[in-house]
Design a protein around this motif. Structure first.
Motif, PDB file in Angstrom:
ATOM      1  N   VAL A  94       0.868  -1.186   0.000  1.00  0.00           N
ATOM      2  CA  VAL A  94       0.000   0.000   0.000  1.00  0.00           C
ATOM      3  C   VAL A  94       0.900   1.229   0.000  1.00  0.00           C
ATOM      4  O   VAL A  94       1.720   1.429   0.890  1.00  0.00           O
ATOM      5  CB  VAL A  94      -0.904   0.047   1.243  1.00  0.00           C
ATOM      6  CG1 VAL A  94      -1.782   1.287   1.203  1.00  0.00           C
ATOM      7  CG2 VAL A  94      -1.770  -1.205   1.311  1.00  0.00           C
ATOM      8  N   ARG A  95       0.693   2.011  -1.026  1.00  0.00           N
ATOM      9  CA  ARG A  95       1.505   3.225  -1.155  1.00  0.00           C
ATOM     10  C   ARG A  95       1.027   4.275  -0.160  1.00  0.00           C
ATOM     11  O   ARG A  95      -0.162   4.429   0.052  1.00  0.00           O
ATOM     12  CB  ARG A  95       1.342   3.746  -2.573  1.00  0.00           C
ATOM     13  CG  ARG A  95       2.254   4.844  -2.889  1.00  0.00           C
ATOM     14  CD  ARG A  95       1.955   5.379  -4.271  1.00  0.00           C
ATOM     15  NE  ARG A  95       2.886   6.434  -4.509  1.00  0.00           N
ATOM     16  CZ  ARG A  95       4.085   6.234  -5.008  1.00  0.00           C
ATOM     17  NH1 ARG A  95       4.459   5.040  -5.374  1.00  0.00           N
ATOM     18  NH2 ARG A  95       4.913   7.231  -5.170  1.00  0.00           N
ATOM     19  N   LYS A  96       1.991   4.990   0.409  1.00  0.00           N
ATOM     20  CA  LYS A  96       1.581   6.029   1.361  1.00  0.00           C
ATOM     21  C   LYS A  96       0.930   7.154   0.587  1.00  0.00           C
ATOM     22  O   LYS A  96       1.517   7.694  -0.344  1.00  0.00           O
ATOM     23  CB  LYS A  96       2.796   6.518   2.138  1.00  0.00           C
ATOM     24  CG  LYS A  96       3.276   5.454   3.108  1.00  0.00           C
ATOM     25  CD  LYS A  96       4.519   5.888   3.822  1.00  0.00           C
ATOM     26  CE  LYS A  96       5.006   4.737   4.672  1.00  0.00           C
ATOM     27  NZ  LYS A  96       6.452   4.601   4.651  1.00  0.00           N
ATOM     28  N   THR A  97      -0.275   7.534   0.984  1.00  0.00           N
ATOM     29  CA  THR A  97      -1.050   8.471   0.152  1.00  0.00           C
ATOM     30  C   THR A  97      -0.408   9.849   0.092  1.00  0.00           C
ATOM     31  O   THR A  97      -0.432  10.490  -0.935  1.00  0.00           O
ATOM     32  CB  THR A  97      -2.491   8.593   0.646  1.00  0.00           C
ATOM     33  OG1 THR A  97      -2.488   8.454   2.034  1.00  0.00           O
ATOM     34  CG2 THR A  97      -3.403   7.590  -0.006  1.00  0.00           C
ATOM     35  N   ASN A  98       0.225  10.335   1.188  1.00  0.00           N
ATOM     36  CA  ASN A  98       0.817  11.669   1.123  1.00  0.00           C
ATOM     37  C   ASN A  98       1.949  11.705   0.104  1.00  0.00           C
ATOM     38  O   ASN A  98       2.181  12.676  -0.580  1.00  0.00           O
ATOM     39  CB  ASN A  98       1.295  12.155   2.490  1.00  0.00           C
ATOM     40  CG  ASN A  98       2.279  11.190   3.101  1.00  0.00           C
ATOM     41  OD1 ASN A  98       2.472  10.089   2.574  1.00  0.00           O
ATOM     42  ND2 ASN A  98       2.896  11.587   4.196  1.00  0.00           N
TER      43      ASN A  98
ATOM     44  N   SER B 222       8.486  -1.646  -7.762  1.00  0.00           N
ATOM     45  CA  SER B 222       7.265  -0.860  -7.640  1.00  0.00           C
ATOM     46  C   SER B 222       7.309  -0.131  -6.302  1.00  0.00           C
ATOM     47  O   SER B 222       7.911  -0.604  -5.345  1.00  0.00           O
ATOM     48  CB  SER B 222       6.041  -1.771  -7.696  1.00  0.00           C
ATOM     49  OG  SER B 222       4.924  -1.062  -7.207  1.00  0.00           O
ATOM     50  N   LYS B 223       6.676   1.037  -6.270  1.00  0.00           N
ATOM     51  CA  LYS B 223       6.596   1.814  -5.037  1.00  0.00           C
ATOM     52  C   LYS B 223       5.361   1.456  -4.233  1.00  0.00           C
ATOM     53  O   LYS B 223       5.134   1.994  -3.168  1.00  0.00           O
ATOM     54  CB  LYS B 223       6.541   3.300  -5.406  1.00  0.00           C
ATOM     55  CG  LYS B 223       7.853   3.881  -5.801  1.00  0.00           C
ATOM     56  CD  LYS B 223       8.761   4.070  -4.614  1.00  0.00           C
ATOM     57  CE  LYS B 223       8.152   5.065  -3.633  1.00  0.00           C
ATOM     58  NZ  LYS B 223       8.777   4.959  -2.323  1.00  0.00           N
TER      59      LYS B 223
ATOM     60  N   LEU C  20      -6.110  -2.592  -0.431  1.00  0.00           N
ATOM     61  CA  LEU C  20      -5.898  -2.367  -1.863  1.00  0.00           C
ATOM     62  C   LEU C  20      -7.122  -2.675  -2.723  1.00  0.00           C
ATOM     63  O   LEU C  20      -7.257  -2.157  -3.831  1.00  0.00           O
ATOM     64  CB  LEU C  20      -4.698  -3.203  -2.343  1.00  0.00           C
ATOM     65  CG  LEU C  20      -3.355  -2.687  -1.827  1.00  0.00           C
ATOM     66  CD1 LEU C  20      -2.239  -3.690  -2.065  1.00  0.00           C
ATOM     67  CD2 LEU C  20      -3.016  -1.353  -2.493  1.00  0.00           C
ATOM     68  N   VAL C  21      -8.012  -3.508  -2.223  1.00  0.00           N
ATOM     69  CA  VAL C  21      -9.174  -3.860  -3.036  1.00  0.00           C
ATOM     70  C   VAL C  21     -10.214  -2.736  -2.950  1.00  0.00           C
ATOM     71  O   VAL C  21     -10.355  -2.083  -1.911  1.00  0.00           O
ATOM     72  CB  VAL C  21      -9.752  -5.222  -2.591  1.00  0.00           C
ATOM     73  CG1 VAL C  21     -10.517  -5.100  -1.282  1.00  0.00           C
ATOM     74  CG2 VAL C  21     -10.621  -5.834  -3.675  1.00  0.00           C
TER      75      VAL C  21
END
Ligand SMILES: C[S@@+](CC[C@H](N)C(=O)[O-])C[C@H]1O[C@@H](n2cnc3c(N)ncnc32)[C@H](O)[C@@H]1O
Length: 497
Positions: A345-349, A433-434, A486-487
């Motif tokens: 899960v990519r950090k949203t900030n 991938s990030k 993620l879903v």
């Protein structure tokens, strides 16, 4: 044999009959054995334990329905069985015994369609075993022998040949073309409380009771074969077939180079996992622990190769395996990346900072002159948090090799909008991938890493402790948390292990 030279011929024959059998006993850590015995009941666990040490007697084949049909493949396999006997040399007599009647065409009786609805793309090919074998020896001579490693034996029991790296010990004076009995050395309790195989590679066997692990190998004979090279060759060359198996305790089909690209050997539960995910053409799917890509490719075929499958694995080489398999099966909708699924899960900030519309910030760019593997190594070696170290560039020194400029990021973003282009093909490169934004996948498959205790045949189970088993569950739980994030709302997660 020398060891029984002083005994009467019938006693020696009885001792030999007892020795040259396949009757393994799976060893567990005592605490694990107790735990399972309490959970399943002693008798049932004994049956499970016994079954685990034997291979399944059929092979399950998933047909690549984008290239062929189950009917066409079934026809081809039947012909192959009839012409070449891909079932490891099962002869007519045994086929007859297997089916209770004499068969004119072996293929039609050994290749079957999967009877379950929804799995019309699956075929079964029947093998046979366990067979009681007669191990030949010359009068007044000991049987020539080869001892193989456990991993090698597990493969041979599934239909493979004995390859050079798998050989641990061999009789003296073995020449190319000799008939040898093949047995397996399995870990035994060591004095320090651990386990040991206790055979040094290259050990010479004399056919005496003083031979390495002579007693322990009783009941661990997996077949007989013809040596493809001499004893010195076996321990000198790095690879190649050492023993071509002629008689096997289990005769299972070997699909080496058979119908490449049209079929894929896969255990039925794995086929079912992809089927239950029920991916639709055009959707965006995440396969979190994807290598070597068995389920990823099954999903791609169910999607008719339309849409996007993001396939992750934390190992560079394993990501390469996914890409190779996708290429072999001619599948284009699979994008494979190296990423620790615990950080998927990519950090949203972070995403906001770089104005990300999409989810994937591949660190290595198509135009990057350096092989990605090198970048991988740098990142992995220098940072615990490999997935975040690359893009949080503001506090990095300009000479830091992990520094990624804003221009690079813009280029990366452009590339993402325009599609991966040539960068999507394997070509020996693996992309990092990030991570991905929350709610960004229609369906997620989490095929979590596990103890693999259920993989058959398994000849040793002592490496797992109660603590290590518990740790698998914790690790899996942490991955599941990522999958949930993620879903998308209303999407589907399939968890399999
Ligand atoms: C059970 S296998 C997956 C089999 C695969 N789904 C298939 O059907 O071919 C588990 C995989 O998880 C990978 N793995 C283990 N820990 C991981 C992690 N933290 N992140 C990503 N992959 C991981 C392993 O490298 C291994 O390839």
């Amino acid at each position: 044999m020398d060891s029984s030279a002083s005994a009467s011929p019938s006693a020696a024959a009885a001792a030999d009959a007892d020795r040259y059998t396949y009757s393994p006993r799976l060893r567990w850590q005592p605490e694990v054995e107790e735990y399972f015995a309490a959970a399943y009941g002693r008798e049932r666990f004994a049956r499970i334990s016994e079954a685990l040490a034997h291979p399944s007697c059929y092979s399950c084949i998933r047909v690549n329905t984008l290239k062929s049909s189950a009917d066409a493949v079934m026809h081809k396999l039947m012909n192959l069985v009839d012409q070449n006997g891909i079932c490891g040399g099962i002869n007519d007599l045994e086929i007859g015994q297997l089916n209770g009647v004499e068969q004119e065409h072996e293929g039609s009786s050994l290749v079957h369609k999967c009877p379950y609805s929804g799995l019309e793309n699956v075929l079964f090919v029947q093998g046979s075993g366990p067979h009681a074998l007669h191990y030949d020896s010359q009068p007044d001579q000991s049987i020539k022998e080869v001892i193989v490693s456990r991993k090698c034996a597990e493969s041979v029991l599934r239909g493979a040949q004995v390859y050079v790296p798998g050989v641990l010990a061999c009789s003296s004076h073995v020449e190319k073309g000799d008939k040898v009995a093949v047995s397996v050395a399995i870990e035994q309790p060591a004095e320090n409380g651990g386990w040991t195989v206790g055979i040094t590679r290259g050990t010479v066997l004399q056919g005496l009771q003083s031979d390495a692990h002579y007693e322990e190998r009783k009941g661990l004979y997996i077949g007989q074969g013809i040596t493809a090279m001499s004893r010195s060759g076996i321990f000198r060359v790095p690879h190649g077939v050492a023993v071509a198996m002629t008689e096997r305790v289990y005769k299972l089909p070997s699909f080496n180079d058979v119908l490449e690209g049209e079929i894929f050997l896969q255990n039925l539960p794995s086929v079912v996992a992809a089927r239950v995910l029920d991916p639709q053409p055009g959707e965006r799917i995440l396969d979190m622990c994807a290598a070597p890509g068995g389920k990823t490719t099954a999903i791609a075929i169910l999607m008719k190769d339309q849409g996007e499958i993001v396939a992750l694995d934390r190992s560079h080489n394993k990501v390469m395996d996914i890409l190779k398999l996708a290429a072999e099966l001619d599948l284009n909708c699979i994008k494979a990346y190296k990423l620790d699924a615990l950080k998927s899960v990519r950090k949203t900030n972070e995403a906001k900072n770089i104005g990300m519309a999409g989810n994937c910030a591949t660190v290595t760019l198509a135009e990057d002159p350096e092989p990605c593997a090198k970048v991988d190594a740098e990142i992995t070696d220098t940072s615990e948090d490999s997935s975040t170290s690359v893009v949080q560039t503001d506090n990095k020194r300009p000479d830091d090799k992990r520094y990624v400029s804003k221009a690079d990021l813009r280029k990366n973003l452009r590339q993402m909008r325009n599609g991966p282009g040539r960068n999507n093909c394997s070509g020996g490169r693996v992309e990092n991938s990030k991570g991905f934004l929350p709610n960004s996948f229609d369906r997620v498959l989490l095929d979590a890493p596990c103890s693999a205790l259920g993989l058959r045949p398994r000849l040793f189970a002592g490496e797992e402790t109660l603590e290590s088993l518990g740790n698998h569950a914790k690790y899996q739980g942490r991955m599941f948390d990522q999958a949930v994030k993620l879903v998308r709302p209303g999407g589907v997660i399939v968890y399999s292990t």
